[in-house]
Scaffold this motif. Structure first.
Motif, short mmCIF file in Angstrom:
data_model
loop_
_atom_site.label_atom_id
_atom_site.label_comp_id
_atom_site.label_asym_id
_atom_site.label_seq_id
_atom_site.Cartn_x
_atom_site.Cartn_y
_atom_site.Cartn_z
N ASN A 100 0.83 -1.21 0.00
CA ASN A 100 0.00 0.00 0.00
C ASN A 100 0.87 1.26 0.00
O ASN A 100 0.58 2.23 -0.71
CB ASN A 100 -0.92 0.00 1.21
CG ASN A 100 -1.86 1.18 1.21
OD1 ASN A 100 -2.79 1.26 0.40
ND2 ASN A 100 -1.61 2.14 2.08
N ALA A 101 1.94 1.25 0.81
CA ALA A 101 2.84 2.40 0.85
C ALA A 101 3.46 2.66 -0.52
O ALA A 101 3.56 3.81 -0.96
CB ALA A 101 3.92 2.19 1.90
N LEU A 102 3.87 1.60 -1.21
CA LEU A 102 4.43 1.76 -2.55
C LEU A 102 3.39 2.32 -3.51
O LEU A 102 3.72 3.10 -4.42
CB LEU A 102 4.96 0.42 -3.06
CG LEU A 102 6.23 -0.10 -2.37
CD1 LEU A 102 6.53 -1.53 -2.81
CD2 LEU A 102 7.43 0.80 -2.66
N GLY A 103 2.13 1.94 -3.30
CA GLY A 103 1.07 2.50 -4.12
C GLY A 103 0.95 4.00 -3.94
O GLY A 103 0.79 4.75 -4.92
N THR A 104 1.04 4.46 -2.70
CA THR A 104 0.95 5.91 -2.47
C THR A 104 2.16 6.63 -3.06
O THR A 104 2.03 7.73 -3.60
CB THR A 104 0.85 6.23 -0.97
OG1 THR A 104 2.04 5.82 -0.29
CG2 THR A 104 -0.35 5.54 -0.34
N PHE A 105 3.33 6.00 -2.99
CA PHE A 105 4.52 6.59 -3.62
C PHE A 105 4.30 6.77 -5.12
O PHE A 105 4.60 7.82 -5.69
CB PHE A 105 5.75 5.70 -3.39
CG PHE A 105 6.37 5.80 -2.02
CD1 PHE A 105 5.74 6.48 -0.99
CD2 PHE A 105 7.59 5.20 -1.76
CE1 PHE A 105 6.32 6.57 0.26
CE2 PHE A 105 8.18 5.29 -0.50
CZ PHE A 105 7.54 5.97 0.52
N ALA A 106 3.79 5.72 -5.76
CA ALA A 106 3.58 5.77 -7.21
C ALA A 106 2.48 6.76 -7.58
O ALA A 106 2.61 7.51 -8.55
CB ALA A 106 3.23 4.36 -7.73
N GLU A 107 1.41 6.77 -6.81
CA GLU A 107 0.29 7.66 -7.12
C GLU A 107 0.68 9.13 -6.99
O GLU A 107 0.27 9.99 -7.78
CB GLU A 107 -0.90 7.35 -6.21
CG GLU A 107 -2.12 8.21 -6.50
CD GLU A 107 -3.29 7.90 -5.58
OE1 GLU A 107 -4.29 8.65 -5.63
OE2 GLU A 107 -3.22 6.91 -4.81
N ASN A 108 1.48 9.43 -5.97
CA ASN A 108 1.84 10.82 -5.68
C ASN A 108 3.16 11.26 -6.29
O ASN A 108 3.53 12.43 -6.18
CB ASN A 108 1.88 11.03 -4.16
CG ASN A 108 0.55 10.76 -3.50
OD1 ASN A 108 -0.49 11.10 -4.03
ND2 ASN A 108 0.58 10.12 -2.33
N PRO A 132 -7.46 -3.47 4.35
CA PRO A 132 -8.61 -2.64 3.97
C PRO A 132 -8.24 -1.33 3.30
O PRO A 132 -8.90 -0.91 2.34
CB PRO A 132 -9.33 -2.40 5.30
CG PRO A 132 -8.95 -3.57 6.16
CD PRO A 132 -7.53 -3.89 5.76
N ILE A 133 -7.18 -0.66 3.77
CA ILE A 133 -6.81 0.62 3.16
C ILE A 133 -6.32 0.42 1.73
O ILE A 133 -6.47 1.30 0.88
CB ILE A 133 -5.78 1.38 4.01
CG1 ILE A 133 -5.68 2.84 3.53
CG2 ILE A 133 -4.42 0.71 3.97
CD1 ILE A 133 -4.87 3.72 4.43
N GLY A 134 -5.74 -0.75 1.45
CA GLY A 134 -5.37 -1.07 0.08
C GLY A 134 -6.60 -1.16 -0.81
O GLY A 134 -6.61 -0.65 -1.94
N CYS A 135 -7.65 -1.80 -0.30
CA CYS A 135 -8.91 -1.91 -1.05
C CYS A 135 -9.53 -0.53 -1.24
O CYS A 135 -10.06 -0.21 -2.31
CB CYS A 135 -9.89 -2.82 -0.32
SG CYS A 135 -9.33 -4.53 -0.14
N TYR A 136 -9.45 0.30 -0.19
CA TYR A 136 -9.98 1.66 -0.27
C TYR A 136 -9.24 2.46 -1.35
O TYR A 136 -9.86 3.12 -2.20
CB TYR A 136 -9.83 2.33 1.09
CG TYR A 136 -10.18 3.80 1.10
CD1 TYR A 136 -11.49 4.21 1.31
CD2 TYR A 136 -9.20 4.77 0.91
CE1 TYR A 136 -11.82 5.56 1.33
CE2 TYR A 136 -9.52 6.12 0.92
CZ TYR A 136 -10.82 6.51 1.14
OH TYR A 136 -11.13 7.85 1.14
N ASN A 137 -7.92 2.39 -1.33
CA ASN A 137 -7.14 3.14 -2.31
C ASN A 137 -7.35 2.60 -3.73
O ASN A 137 -7.39 3.38 -4.70
CB ASN A 137 -5.66 3.11 -1.94
CG ASN A 137 -5.34 3.99 -0.75
OD1 ASN A 137 -6.03 4.98 -0.48
ND2 ASN A 137 -4.31 3.63 0.00
N LEU A 138 -7.48 1.29 -3.83
CA LEU A 138 -7.75 0.70 -5.14
C LEU A 138 -9.12 1.16 -5.65
O LEU A 138 -9.27 1.49 -6.84
CB LEU A 138 -7.69 -0.82 -5.06
CG LEU A 138 -7.97 -1.59 -6.36
CD1 LEU A 138 -6.96 -1.21 -7.44
CD2 LEU A 138 -7.93 -3.10 -6.10
N ALA A 139 -10.09 1.20 -4.77
CA ALA A 139 -11.43 1.68 -5.14
C ALA A 139 -11.36 3.10 -5.69
O ALA A 139 -12.00 3.43 -6.69
CB ALA A 139 -12.36 1.62 -3.94
#
Length: 313
Positions: A100-108, A132-139
């Protein structure tokens, strides 16, 4: 918040990862215990040093902890360039928070360029691993079309999954995506309100007042507006004041209503200023104050109120 973050640092490591102890080598278990002790004492410099030591041996849990303190600037300066490879090793070993943290890095674009497709991929893995926060961010990526197509249905299902797993913000977004007459929307908004999200309490109050997703319940609607107001949500204070003037779901109390409209007007709420002006002009809930009423009307109009009175000022 501190307790939650501490919990992320207090890790349990697999027993089979241990090395044979000797006088000069710290075992995985002893290193784990030392990190826990340092975290509980909020000695983040020690946590950083110890977790870096463990990550050098590519123990995923230690790498996650090391990345976490680097990411948050605990025990030293923030260093996202060092956090990224440590998170990567942890994510490759199925630690969902790292993905999830890597997702936020890539998104931002925190390290390198923005990469929506990579963000969506990392969030998908975090969600699949049960975060759950991964699902939230994916949503959210599906809702906004970040890194791929827009899909309201996919976003709705993912918010539902995260909501079911206790993420209140997902319950709020789920409710907003569903039709307002859907009982699930009302139930999800209630869950978000019970987690003290001010806007959710306001929206839930509106649903109760309007009979959306279930029967009208003016008393509970008033309670929801009052709860939103107690969390400094201006629209909640406004509708609480309206209910106190009309007696919908609560005994009329013009004195309290006037106080609420005054306070909410100070927060630049145009309609609250207009009703406060009317009560000053009419003498409802206190003494008449025509000068004060004029000033409140002017403020309401300056804030964008469209009313015939504005053309007469």
């Amino acid at each position: 918040m501190i307790k939650h973050l501490l919990a992320a640092l207090v890790i349990l490591l697999p027993l089979h990862a241990s090395a044979e102890p000797d006088d000069n080598v710290m075992t995985v278990e002893s290193l784990d215990a030392a990190i826990k002790a340092a975290a509980e004492q909020e000695n983040y410099e020690e946590v950083r040093w110890l977790s870096e030591k463990g990550c050098l041996f590519e123990v995923p849990e230690f790498c996650y902890t090391y990345a976490f303190v680097l990411h948050n600037g605990w025990g030293g300066p923030e260093d996202l360039s060092k956090a990224e490879p440590a998170y990567t090793l942890a994510c490759e070993n199925d630690i969902p928070d790292a993905c999830n943290a890597l997702g936020t890095f890539a998104e931002n674009g925190s390290v390198g360029e923005v990469d929506g497709a990579a963000a969506r991929s990392f969030y998908k893995k975090a969600c699949r691993l049960g975060e759950p926060i991964g699902c939230y961010n994916l949503a959210y990526t599906w809702q906004e079309g970040i890194g791929g197509d827009v899909s309201r249905d996919s976003a709705t299902e993912l918010y539902r999954r995260a909501c079911t797993n206790g993420m209140a913000e997902a319950c709020l977004n789920l409710s907003l995506l569903l039709d307002t007459d859907d009982p699930e929307a009302r139930s999800a908004m209630n869950l978000a309100c019970e987690a003290d999200i001010p806007s959710a309490c306001y929206y839930h109050g509106e649903m109760l007042q309007n009979g959306e997703g279930g029967p009208v319940d003016l008393e509970k609607a008033y309670d929801r507006y009052a709860l939103a107001c107690s969390m400094d949500y201006a629209d909640g204070c406004f509708l609480q004041g309206v209910a106190l003037t009309s007696g919908d779901g609560v005994q009329e109390d013009p004195v309290l209503a006037r106080k609420l409209f005054h306070a909410t007007c100070q927060s630049d709420h145009a309609h609250a200023c207009a009703l406060y002006a009317f009560m000053l002009e009419d003498g409802s809930g206190g003494k008449k104050d025509l000068n004060g009423a004029h000033d409140a009307y002017v403020r309401a109009c300056d804030l964008g109120l469209e009313n015939e009175i504005c053309s007469k000022l």
